[in-house]
Design a protein around this motif. Structure first.
Motif, mmCIF file in Angstrom:
data_model
loop_
_atom_site.group_PDB
_atom_site.id
_atom_site.type_symbol
_atom_site.label_atom_id
_atom_site.label_comp_id
_atom_site.label_asym_id
_atom_site.label_seq_id
_atom_site.Cartn_x
_atom_site.Cartn_y
_atom_site.Cartn_z
ATOM 1 N N ASP A 1 39.315 45.381 36.645
ATOM 2 C CA ASP A 1 38.197 44.443 36.508
ATOM 3 C C ASP A 1 37.404 44.693 35.224
ATOM 4 O O ASP A 1 37.672 45.634 34.485
ATOM 5 C CB ASP A 1 37.297 44.472 37.754
ATOM 6 C CG ASP A 1 36.631 45.825 37.943
ATOM 7 O OD1 ASP A 1 36.667 46.642 37.010
ATOM 8 O OD2 ASP A 1 36.088 46.064 39.031
ATOM 9 N N LYS A 2 36.433 43.826 34.973
ATOM 10 C CA LYS A 2 35.629 43.867 33.747
ATOM 11 C C LYS A 2 34.950 45.213 33.501
ATOM 12 O O LYS A 2 34.979 45.756 32.407
ATOM 13 C CB LYS A 2 34.544 42.775 33.802
ATOM 14 C CG LYS A 2 34.915 41.504 33.047
ATOM 15 C CD LYS A 2 33.699 40.590 32.944
ATOM 16 C CE LYS A 2 34.000 39.348 32.107
ATOM 17 N NZ LYS A 2 32.813 38.459 32.016
ATOM 18 N N LYS A 3 34.331 45.730 34.560
ATOM 19 C CA LYS A 3 33.588 46.994 34.451
ATOM 20 C C LYS A 3 34.512 48.144 34.065
ATOM 21 O O LYS A 3 34.187 48.966 33.220
ATOM 22 C CB LYS A 3 32.907 47.318 35.795
ATOM 23 C CG LYS A 3 31.487 46.801 35.896
ATOM 24 C CD LYS A 3 30.788 47.373 37.127
ATOM 25 C CE LYS A 3 29.471 46.662 37.395
ATOM 26 N NZ LYS A 3 28.878 47.043 38.700
ATOM 27 N N PHE B 1 37.394 47.908 32.634
ATOM 28 C CA PHE B 1 37.887 47.714 31.276
ATOM 29 C C PHE B 1 36.834 48.184 30.271
ATOM 30 O O PHE B 1 37.163 48.838 29.277
ATOM 31 C CB PHE B 1 38.245 46.251 31.025
ATOM 32 C CG PHE B 1 38.936 46.033 29.713
ATOM 33 C CD1 PHE B 1 40.300 46.289 29.585
ATOM 34 C CD2 PHE B 1 38.237 45.602 28.599
ATOM 35 C CE1 PHE B 1 40.948 46.110 28.379
ATOM 36 C CE2 PHE B 1 38.885 45.424 27.377
ATOM 37 C CZ PHE B 1 40.243 45.682 27.273
ATOM 38 N N ALA B 2 35.568 47.882 30.561
ATOM 39 C CA ALA B 2 34.473 48.294 29.681
ATOM 40 C C ALA B 2 34.405 49.812 29.576
ATOM 41 O O ALA B 2 34.167 50.368 28.499
ATOM 42 C CB ALA B 2 33.146 47.733 30.199
ATOM 43 N N LYS C 1 37.144 50.995 27.467
ATOM 44 C CA LYS C 1 36.894 50.537 26.101
ATOM 45 C C LYS C 1 35.936 51.505 25.392
ATOM 46 O O LYS C 1 36.095 51.799 24.211
ATOM 47 C CB LYS C 1 36.288 49.129 26.138
ATOM 48 C CG LYS C 1 36.563 48.308 24.901
ATOM 49 C CD LYS C 1 36.081 46.875 25.080
ATOM 50 C CE LYS C 1 35.978 46.139 23.769
ATOM 51 N NZ LYS C 1 35.425 44.785 23.931
#
Lengths: 106, 106
Positions: free
Chosen positions: A2-4, A6-7, A10
DNA sequence: TTCTTATTTGGTTATATTGCCAAATAACCA
DNA sequence: TGGTTATTTGGCAATATAACCAAATAAGAA
């Protein structure tokens, strides 16, 4: 992923990427032996000072080094010496790779 | 920095670069909990299988993971678990960075 | 203030990386 | 053999990185 998540990876990647260049790895190695100014590093590396300066700013933005201005010179200091331990591991990876390539040639 | 020295740091950079991407960092983290096939990783990551496959080949060429074909599936295994120790250091770098940014805001 | 030294920033070009799609390959199954 | 599943490879477009030069900035010295 999910986005979190991935962040999160990153953010980790920013730090790892900051070291993913031969010149920056050399700089980190050099600074582990003590602080150096941009002029000294430029001399050692043998590239344009603007290039060295940009590499240093990548390391600085990633939190790996910090800078300190004294007179007209700017000294860079390794802020996170723990990154040095990682190189032993990297060198082991390289040794295993070479070993494997030797086996392959035989 | 002479040619030989540059070559040395370039070799190190290949290994570091192999991990300098959020998806590849996620893969390494995931494989540290046990082997996984490309299909499982693709499902977890949510990207095209060809993309995942290419990321895996970067990690493989750098000597960080190895693969093992069983039937039609290819399983990937973390070959160099020592890279995991590095993440503790990276997370410390990140914590310090955030701390610094907080100070800056105050 | 003007000159000098040290460093950073902006701009440009060359090269590398990433992600997707489509096609090729490989192993098993019917 | 032909079909299915899993994976890799080739190609392309978008984006990111890296190196140089020239110009801007900053601090100290004359």
């Amino acid at each position: 992923m999910d986005k979190k998540m991935f962040a999160f990876y990153k953010t980790r990647a920013v730090v790892v990427k900051a070291m993913a260049h031969p010149v920056r790895l050399y700089i980190v190695d050099e600074l582990s032996r003590g602080e150096k100014c941009v002029c000294e590093l430029t001399e050692l590396i043998g590239m344009d000072m603007s290039t060295v300066s940009k590499h240093l700013s990548v390391l600085k933005n990633a939190g790996i080094v910090q800078d300190e201005k004294r007179g007209t010179k700017v000294f860079y200091i390794l802020r996170m010496p723990c990154v040095m331990n990682f190189f032993d591991c990297v060198d082991n990876v390289i040794r295993e790779l070479i070993q494997e390539q030797l086996e392959f040639i035989k």
